[in-house]
Scaffold this active site. Structure first.
Site, PDB file in Angstrom:
ATOM      1  N   HIS A 251      -8.589   9.128 -11.513  1.00 49.29           N
ATOM      2  CA  HIS A 251      -8.125   8.580 -13.082  1.00 49.29           C
ATOM      3  C   HIS A 251      -7.557   7.221 -12.804  1.00 49.29           C
ATOM      4  CE1 HIS A 251      -3.959   9.571 -12.853  1.00 49.29           C
ATOM      5  NE2 HIS A 251      -4.375  10.623 -11.966  1.00 49.29           N
TER       6      HIS A 251
HETATM    7  N1  UDP Z   1      -3.820  18.709 -12.273  1.00 53.14           N
HETATM    8  C1  UDP Z   1      -4.170  19.905 -13.306  1.00 53.14           C
HETATM    9  N2  UDP Z   1      -5.485  19.772 -13.959  1.00 53.14           N
HETATM   10  C2  UDP Z   1      -6.352  19.041 -13.587  1.00 53.14           C
HETATM   11  C3  UDP Z   1      -6.051  18.092 -12.530  1.00 53.14           C
HETATM   12  C4  UDP Z   1      -4.791  18.088 -11.920  1.00 53.14           C
HETATM   13  O1  UDP Z   1      -3.326  20.718 -13.489  1.00 53.14           O
HETATM   14  O2  UDP Z   1      -7.487  19.020 -14.131  1.00 53.14           O
HETATM   15  C5  UDP Z   1      -2.550  18.851 -11.888  1.00 53.14           C
HETATM   16  C6  UDP Z   1      -2.323  18.842 -10.406  1.00 53.14           C
HETATM   17  O3  UDP Z   1      -2.261  20.417  -9.856  1.00 53.14           O
HETATM   18  C7  UDP Z   1      -1.272  17.909 -10.093  1.00 53.14           C
HETATM   19  C8  UDP Z   1      -1.315  17.003 -11.148  1.00 53.14           C
HETATM   20  O4  UDP Z   1      -2.128  17.538 -12.217  1.00 53.14           O
HETATM   21  O5  UDP Z   1       0.107  18.654 -10.218  1.00 53.14           O
HETATM   22  C9  UDP Z   1      -1.625  15.665 -10.909  1.00 53.14           C
HETATM   23  O6  UDP Z   1      -1.652  14.934 -12.115  1.00 53.14           O
HETATM   24  P1  UDP Z   1      -2.222  13.532 -11.898  1.00 53.14           P
HETATM   25  O7  UDP Z   1      -3.542  13.412 -11.066  1.00 53.14           O
HETATM   26  O8  UDP Z   1      -2.358  13.445 -13.352  1.00 53.14           O
HETATM   27  O9  UDP Z   1      -0.980  12.579 -11.733  1.00 53.14           O
HETATM   28  P2  UDP Z   1      -0.558  11.797 -10.318  1.00 53.14           P
HETATM   29  O10 UDP Z   1      -0.037  12.736  -9.347  1.00 53.14           O
HETATM   30  O11 UDP Z   1      -1.804  11.025  -9.980  1.00 53.14           O
HETATM   31  O12 UDP Z   1       0.442  11.168 -10.815  1.00 53.14           O
END
Ligand code: UDP
Length: 367
Positions: free
Chosen positions: A215
């Site tokens: 994403h």
């Molecule tokens: N996550 C979730 N459902 C999904 C995809 C990711 O609960 O379908 C959780 C995952 O376990 C992690 C978090 O969302 O804890 C990551 O979020 P994201 O990838 O949006 O953000 P980033 O870490 O890249 O800032």
């Protein structure tokens, strides 16, 4: 509270927490409970993530308290979103008069919370301080750097980010507390891993599928990069389960690329934390451009292939559990075939970071 700040009297035991997106709900879940034992927490949800799948499900599953304020400020460019948040937070801070503002991670909500507080002379505490990818084209990188330099209390997941902050000569106090996502992973990981119904729903067998997420604006906003992402997903061994972030879904639709994934990839709307963690724990490997997921894969002992050139979680690469492949399909295929190392040293603390965050806040408020 006595502090280097002067001006209007603050509510001594009040901490105002600003959160707004999926990973922040998860991080706050490790802190809000113990925090409310010692302080009067006012939770503000900026509405950066507003779909139920990216927001409400985490409040329900992780037992996060209902926000006292919902700002509904999602959408728009990073600049306009941050500006709208700043405008909304200024009167809110004046009304609540917290003794501190607590922010997490690296989103627009993080920067807006930190900047609005700093402008109002309210001390700022930043959880997950000192992370750097050194890629200034990532909006998150700007948010991290600016937030750290506006913060009074910089709470780090590990020693390496603390060292980075010392090198940058931040003015705030630095403390290594461990990683709050480890707390949540340890608390809920075993229960989630046993939810095999999540695997059955997608027709996959433990250790025989790849779990993918993507994403990052850098991968999905430019149609040429998005096409490379789709080509990569077509090229890697199946089955691949892809919970589709709304941003990615919208960009695929707009670029006319969505149909290429149907049939190649098991597509699903974003999952709640428990179902996602069930799929993560049982996967053969993870393919992701997420920050949090790289770390969670490491904690779960699942090899990770990261769809980025750089990562702020570089320790996972250094110990051999994570490989950076950008959007190179050949490199991704090769990395997915690697056998993970035998060793998996603890990198991010002992699962008690939430307690240490609260202790640091309490100490600071009593100062
Ligand atoms: N996550 C979730 N459902 C999904 C995809 C990711 O609960 O379908 C959780 C995952 O376990 C992690 C978090 O969302 O804890 C990551 O979020 P994201 O990838 O949006 O953000 P980033 O870490 O890249 O800032």
């Amino acid at each position: 509270m006595s502090s280097r700040y002067s001006g209007k009297q603050s509510n001594d035991a009040r901490i105002l927490t600003v959160i707004g997106n999926r990973p922040q709900f998860i991080k706050a879940a490790a802190v809000s409970g113990p925090l409310r034992d010692v302080a009067d927490e006012v939770l503000v949800h900026t509405g950066q993530h507003y779909d139920d799948e990216l927001s409400q499900v985490f409040f329900d599953e992780l037992g996060l308290p209902r926000p006292e304020h919902r700002l509904e400020l999602g959408g728009g460019s990073n600049t306009s979103q941050t500006a709208r948040m700043l405008a909304a937070l200024e009167p809110l801070l004046a009304h609540e008069r917290p003794a501190m503002v607590l922010v997490y991670g690296d989103t627009n909500s993080t920067l807006a919370g930190a900047l609005a507080a700093a402008q109002a002379a309210i001390p700022v505490a930043h959880v997950e301080a000192g992370m750097r990818s050194y890629d200034r084209t990532m909006p998150e990188e700007l948010n991290r750097v600016l937030t750290d330099h506006a913060s009074d209390l910089l709470l780090c997941s590990a020693e390496a980010p603390a060292e980075i902050l010392r090198g940058e000569r931040v003015v705030g106090e630095i403390e290594v507390v461990g990683d709050v996502m480890v707390d949540v992973a340890q608390l809920l990981g075993p229960r989630a891993a046993a939810r095999t119904a999540a695997l059955e729903r997608f027709g996959v067998t433990p250790r025989e599928y790849v779990l993918a997420t993507a994403h990052r604006p850098g991968n999905v906003d430019d149609p040429a990069r998005l096409e490379r992402l789709v080509a990569l997903l077509e090229a890697v061994p199946r089955p691949v389960v892809l919970p589709l972030h709304p941003r990615t879904g919208a960009r695929l639709q707009a670029a006319g690329l969505r149909a290429r994934l149907d049939g190649n990839v098991v597509l699903t709307p974003p999952l709640g934390y428990l179902d996602f963690t069930a799929l993560l724990h049982n996967a053969r490997a993870v393919l992701t451009d997420s920050g949090g997921v790289q770390k969670e894969a490491y904690l779960a002992g699942v090899p990770c292939v990261t769809l980025r050139r750089v990562t702020e979680w570089r320790e996972t690469v250094e110990v051999g559990w994570n490989a950076l492949v950008d959007l190179d399909a050949d490199a991704a295929r090769t990395a997915l075939e690697r056998t993970p190392p035998a060793e998996r040293p603890p990198l991010y603390g002992d699962g008690r970071a939430g307690e240490r965050v609260v202790a640091a806040l309490a100490r600071r408020m009593g100062a």
